[in-house]
Design an enzyme around this catalytic site. Structure first.
Site, PDB file in Angstrom:
ATOM      1  N   SER A 135       0.729  -1.062  -0.141  1.00 28.37           N
ATOM      2  CA  SER A 135      -0.042  -0.069  -0.024  1.00 28.37           C
ATOM      3  C   SER A 135       0.854   1.267   0.061  1.00 28.37           C
ATOM      4  O   SER A 135       1.929   1.164   0.320  1.00 28.37           O
ATOM      5  CB  SER A 135      -0.868   0.059   1.194  1.00 28.37           C
ATOM      6  OG  SER A 135      -1.642   1.099   1.572  1.00 28.37           O
ATOM      7  N   TYR A 148      -1.282  -0.487  10.714  1.00 25.61           N
ATOM      8  CA  TYR A 148      -1.373  -0.702   9.339  1.00 25.61           C
ATOM      9  C   TYR A 148      -0.190  -0.438   8.244  1.00 25.61           C
ATOM     10  O   TYR A 148       0.161  -1.203   7.798  1.00 25.61           O
ATOM     11  CB  TYR A 148      -2.795  -0.127   8.805  1.00 25.61           C
ATOM     12  CG  TYR A 148      -3.134  -0.391   7.093  1.00 25.61           C
ATOM     13  CD1 TYR A 148      -3.382  -1.738   6.899  1.00 25.61           C
ATOM     14  CD2 TYR A 148      -3.013   0.647   6.195  1.00 25.61           C
ATOM     15  CE1 TYR A 148      -3.538  -2.094   5.554  1.00 25.61           C
ATOM     16  CE2 TYR A 148      -3.065   0.278   4.848  1.00 25.61           C
ATOM     17  CZ  TYR A 148      -3.346  -1.020   4.523  1.00 25.61           C
ATOM     18  OH  TYR A 148      -3.726  -1.398   3.291  1.00 25.61           O
TER      19      TYR A 148
END
Length: 235
Positions: A135, A148
């Site tokens: 990501s 995350y």
């Protein structure tokens, strides 16, 4: 010879779109996920070229049992797409739930390395490829992205480490780092808050799951002398 892709998290979003993309191109797909009804629907839609395996990616015993139970025609895996992953919670670190952090690490890091380790012998034997879905959060921090972002930074760095170790083996390794894409990601992150999901995407022109599936397919089907180390993709 028909090639086989092993795609985790195939019940929604990037994984489901990737399964469709590879089947459309004549590949076989092993599709994994936790939701049996969605896997059954995917199998009904895409046909006998799909083998489904329902298990929680965090459950190592279930993962290994699924690998052991693969039909013979699906054992020659040419591509691993480590797509299963999630974000949970939107609060800053000092207010975050430790359980959310542990769920993200167990899913995005521990499960990913466990499955990769299990499939490496096959991938080396077949000079295959690994595409790890990371990501832009691996690179650009934002409030509430704490664990995350850290887990995805691991995915990107682990991919580079794999690439270094596998150099000369014929196995290619890519970290794909998407930015905003409209999937169920935000619903999961907010524990089902549809209003928060709608607010995030409102007025935006986000990428789609199909965009990412097309990118995965492009990386996977490049000539074997080319390796995309990291690919950041934004709307």
């Amino acid at each position: 010879m028909t090639r086989t892709a092993f795609i985790t998290g195939a019940t929604a979003g990037f994984g489901r779109a990737a399964a469709r993309r590879f089947i459309d191109a004549g590949w076989q797909v092993i599709a994994t996920g936790r939701r049996a009804d969605r896997l059954d629907a995917l199998k009904a839609e895409l046909g006998d070229g799909v083998h489904t395996a329902c298990f929680d990616i965090r459950d190592e015993a279930a993962m290994r049992a699924a690998l052991d139970a693969l039909p013979e025609r699906f054992r020659g895996i040419d591509l691993l797409v480590n797509n299963a992953g999630l974000a949970q919670g939107t609060k800053p670190a000092q207010d975050a739930l430790l359980s959310d952090w542990k769920t993200m690490i167990d899913t995005n890091v521990t499960a990913l390395v466990t499955l990769t380790h299990a499939l490496l012998p096959t991938l080396v034997a077949r000079k295959g490829a690994i595409i790890n879905i990371s990501s832009t959060a691996a690179i650009y921090p934002y409030t509430g992205g704490n664990a995350y972002g850290g887990s995805k930074a691991f995915v990107s760095q682990f991919s580079l480490g794999l690439r270094a170790d596998l150099h000369g083996s014929g196995v290619r390794v890519t970290a794909l780092e998407p930015g905003m894409a409209e999937t169920e990601f935000t619903l999961v992150r907010t524990h089902g808050d549809q209003a928060a999901s709608d607010a995030l995407y409102g007025g935006a022109n986000p990428m789609t799951a199909g965009d990412i599936a097309d990118t995965i397919f492009w990386v996977a089907t490049l000539p074997p002398h080319l390796n995309i180390n990291r690919l950041e993709i934004m709307p």
